[in-house]
Design an enzyme around this catalytic site. Structure first.
Site, PDB file in Angstrom:
ATOM      1  N   THR A  97     -72.151 -26.132 -18.982  1.00  0.00           N
ATOM      2  CA  THR A  97     -71.870 -24.938 -18.016  1.00  0.00           C
ATOM      3  C   THR A  97     -70.873 -23.576 -18.260  1.00  0.00           C
ATOM      4  O   THR A  97     -71.220 -22.858 -18.168  1.00  0.00           O
ATOM      5  CB  THR A  97     -72.209 -25.012 -16.569  1.00  0.00           C
ATOM      6  OG1 THR A  97     -73.702 -25.819 -16.500  1.00  0.00           O
ATOM      7  CG2 THR A  97     -72.482 -23.834 -15.193  1.00  0.00           C
ATOM      8  N   THR A 173     -69.944 -31.029 -16.241  1.00  0.00           N
ATOM      9  CA  THR A 173     -69.015 -31.419 -15.078  1.00  0.00           C
ATOM     10  C   THR A 173     -70.377 -33.145 -15.013  1.00  0.00           C
ATOM     11  O   THR A 173     -69.316 -33.976 -14.681  1.00  0.00           O
ATOM     12  CB  THR A 173     -69.250 -31.232 -14.692  1.00  0.00           C
ATOM     13  OG1 THR A 173     -71.212 -30.538 -14.065  1.00  0.00           O
ATOM     14  CG2 THR A 173     -68.769 -29.606 -14.000  1.00  0.00           C
ATOM     15  N   ASP A 174     -71.579 -33.046 -15.741  1.00  0.00           N
ATOM     16  CA  ASP A 174     -71.686 -34.315 -15.525  1.00  0.00           C
ATOM     17  C   ASP A 174     -71.454 -35.469 -15.938  1.00  0.00           C
ATOM     18  O   ASP A 174     -71.248 -36.313 -14.859  1.00  0.00           O
ATOM     19  CB  ASP A 174     -73.634 -34.256 -16.799  1.00  0.00           C
ATOM     20  CG  ASP A 174     -74.535 -33.727 -15.601  1.00  0.00           C
ATOM     21  OD1 ASP A 174     -74.467 -32.700 -14.687  1.00  0.00           O
ATOM     22  OD2 ASP A 174     -75.498 -33.988 -15.415  1.00  0.00           O
ATOM     23  N   LYS A 250     -67.350 -37.417 -10.001  1.00  0.00           N
ATOM     24  CA  LYS A 250     -68.421 -36.766  -9.791  1.00  0.00           C
ATOM     25  C   LYS A 250     -69.529 -36.762  -8.045  1.00  0.00           C
ATOM     26  O   LYS A 250     -70.010 -37.414  -8.495  1.00  0.00           O
ATOM     27  CB  LYS A 250     -69.060 -35.522 -10.709  1.00  0.00           C
ATOM     28  CG  LYS A 250     -70.157 -34.760 -10.376  1.00  0.00           C
ATOM     29  CD  LYS A 250     -70.503 -34.335 -11.092  1.00  0.00           C
ATOM     30  CE  LYS A 250     -72.109 -32.689 -10.815  1.00  0.00           C
ATOM     31  NZ  LYS A 250     -72.352 -31.588 -12.092  1.00  0.00           N
TER      32      LYS A 250
END
Ligand SMILES: N[C@@H](CC(=O)O)C(=O)O
Ligand SMILES: N[C@@H](CC(=O)O)C(=O)O
Lengths: 433, 433
Positions: A97, A173-174, A250
């Site tokens: 992103t 971020t995953d 996360k």
């Protein structure tokens, strides 16, 4: 295409402020250029909120509000003078992103930007350091694989040997925490290596990329010469936390402060560009303490198996039959799996395949000495991973098996603290915070 | 045996306070009886800390400190008069620490106690209600399987049809949340069904069983006619939280307050036997609102797959080839897995095997509309599970496939809130607390 004709017929062009009425909904925003792969039936507006929305033109009533200017694209490459007073920070972009644009057709996000674009979007970075940028790949991090970790590590190493005082890695971020752990084990680093990204979802239009990037550059300039993750520390847009690359996970699908240190406090906080170490007694590696080293041989054939009430012993056999070189189990409680798996675990041991046990509780540490289940697992050669996170232990096993194929050596590596991933004694005070 | 002879020769018997010196270590404690399966080379002491330790007698120097009395065993069954003023609460024991004794030989814990023993250990329970107890199985919960969920559900139903005003299920903590979810879906209940257990590890000698059992009985007497989990709410030994059976997860390997509600607040708090609802606006099922119903047909062939950077498409094919009827994926971020799995996911869809997507972040909810990865997953027929926990979605899929084999029906069940497992809109405020 139809959308183009339709707009031309209304004398509307890219950059104009328009309003569109579709059935009962009214949209207002700036008309954007369409992406390469967009179809011809949609147009895309950047709304006042900053969020881009794709609208099918079928049955839409369009009205011109203000003529605007088509935003420039294909800008010339940035040409910035190096300031010898400032530190040199390299930003390497891998995708996600933080480096993405909205897919015009669907409103879904595709990774597309380059590091140069990042700089154009965030010129403030240049006040902080001499920034050089490079996009080494462009993928959503759910598609990251061990071979890309190696690629990223090598690029980071190149920047460091090229003189960078710190490196920022822009990443989705995953799986950022998997990559952070990988870089931690692959690289011995004399300078900070900071991973950062952005969490922007349809319901939260403003991006967190700016604070994360600015804070990451502050860390890249600091004396924290470790692989870290730098992301929002709260839902507010004013401070970031620095997490050790081997301690972070996360924990929320969409909150900005999704990344959390597990079983330990974050390393530091960044507020208004100032870095504050959180726990003064916490040891970390300082700038220049070691020489750059790249140990990037990995073994990809490592299975990651979650224990669950319906798990079968055949699932383990499948992995052994397929030639997996190591298995990581995410067990229950203190590090357990059902007794009926023991024969296959024993078979793995007989075939010299290390099996490492972690806990799906995430917080706390394995202890195979408390229950009979644990004793049986130890007898079957299972290697308890202490307070290592399952994801980190998986990455470490991939790395350890790249360093040696000797089961006993792998066991030793897995149970030795290399990069802060294992504490001898974990304080249970860092629970859910 | 050797140990017996050795002790007899020193004129020491069960119940005596003794000290033992072995090499440089000195132990002091009460000599315990050995378990049936203990070998003859160890003796077991209950230390002052309350923790039992097994010591090999080889080379040990033993000294008598105080003569004691052998604790009584094989007590007669309890015979208690029913008090018509009190509610009738059944305690069903399935095993786990809450019903366990120390394995004398190794210091490891084996499940052994019955519900009658629990009562003897906690006579205070009888002040609160008419208690009847039954041990229906005796296993560590890491060995729980779907067929045992059915057995437990049927026993609970028997107690309810037999007139119980509430049922407490004593259970190991490792997989208590899986069983809680299973009972939630299998049973429609007019009375409270409360799962409880204990977390006692070698380094924390005093057991949390007492508070948990007492608080569970309070809930069993309350009007919360749902399947819940009742466990310590803090590390202190003075209050418990009640979590909805479909919202709870074991989050720490050893802390007493290991169970936490995820994406929602706990239902209630119990302090000194008093039940306090936490969020007044929170709807829950009240006593007597529905009739007892048992829907206990399950489909055990459901795979639980964690997505990770090295995952292969063959792993999915393995499950399809093996005849799995459903797959639960614990994806990354908003509910993603690598693009290269798409062909196998499509194959699952073609073969009418439902594939359900959850997130390994645990907190938050899936959203497959934000990234291109998600869009592709939707196109390949993947069913997003909203804010359902992976473990709960797994259990629900096992149950849903027991109710119908129609993929569309399963999809509908999975996406319909039945027992509080899905919120239409999740507040992100219940994060890490
Ligand atoms: N799915 C994206 C999410 C993000 O960038 O935050 C990725 O991990 O690349
Ligand atoms: N391993 C045990 C732990 C416990 O009872 O707390 C079980 O789940 O049965």
């Amino acid at each position: 295409g139809r959308a183009k004709q339709f707009l031309e017929s209304q004398n509307i062009s890219i950059g104009d402020m328009i309003s569109i009425k579709k059935e009962t909904v009214k949209y207002r925003g700036m008309l954007l250029d369409r992406a390469e792969d967009a179809d011809q039936l949609h147009i895309v507006l950047k709304m006042d909120s900053g969020y881009n929305v794709g609208i099918a033109i079928d049955g839409a009533e369009v009205e011109l509000i203000d003529k605007g200017e088509k935003p420039e694209i294909n800008l010339p490459p940035l040409d910035i003078q190096r300031d010898p007073e400032k530190k040199d920070v390299s930003i390497i972009s891998t995708g996600g992103t933080v480096a993405s644009v909205i897919d015009y057709k669907t409103g879904a996000v595709h990774p597309a930007f380059t590091a140069d674009d990042l700089l154009r979007a965030t010129p403030e970075l240049l006040d902080e350091a001499n920034i050089s940028g490079k996009a080494i790949m462009n993928i959503l991090s759910e598609n990251m694989k061990p071979e890309f970790w190696v690629q990223a590590a090598q690029s980071v190493a190149d920047e460091i040997s090229g003189g960078a005082d710190g490196v920022v890695v822009a990443h989705g971020t995953d799986t950022m925490h998997y990559t952070a752990a990988a870089l931690s084990f692959i690289l011995e680093t004399p300078v900070p290596i900071v991973l950062t990204g952005a969490q922007r979802s349809s319901d939260r239009p403003s991006s967190d990329a700016f604070l994360n990037l600015m804070s990451s550059v502050a860390i890249a300039k600091s004396d924290i010469a470790e692989v870290t993750v730098c992301m929002h520390s709260t839902e507010n847009d004013n401070q970031a936390h620095i997490h050790r690359g081997t301690r972070v996970r996360k924990m929320h699908t969409s909150r900005r402060d999704t990344f959390n240190s597990i079983n330990s406090p974050p390393l530091a906080r960044v507020k208004e560009g100032k870095v504050k170490i959180i726990d003064k007694n916490f040891h970390y590696h300082k700038r220049g303490e070691c020489q750059l080293e790249v140990n990037d041989s990995l073994e990809e054939k490592v299975g990651f198996i979650k224990s669950y009430p319906g798990i079968t012993t055949e699932l383990l056999d499948y992995h052994i039959d397929k030639g997996y070189k190591g298995l990581l189990i995410e067990g229950t409680g203190l590090g357990h799996c059902p007794d009926h798996l023991i024969p296959s675990l024993q078979r793995a041991a007989d075939e010299k395949i290390p099996v490492v046990m972690t806990s799906q509780c995430l917080y706390g540490r394995t202890n195979l000495n408390v229950y009979s289940t644990g004793r049986k697992l130890l007898t079957a050669g299972v290697i308890p991973a202490g307070d290592m996170l399952p994801e980190v232990a998986y990455v470490k096993l991939v790395w350890a098996l790249g360093q040696t194929s000797q089961r006993e050596e792998v066991k030793k590596i897995m149970q030795t603290n290399l990069k802060g991933e294992i504490n001898e004694k974990s304080s249970s005070k860092y629970f859910l915070r």
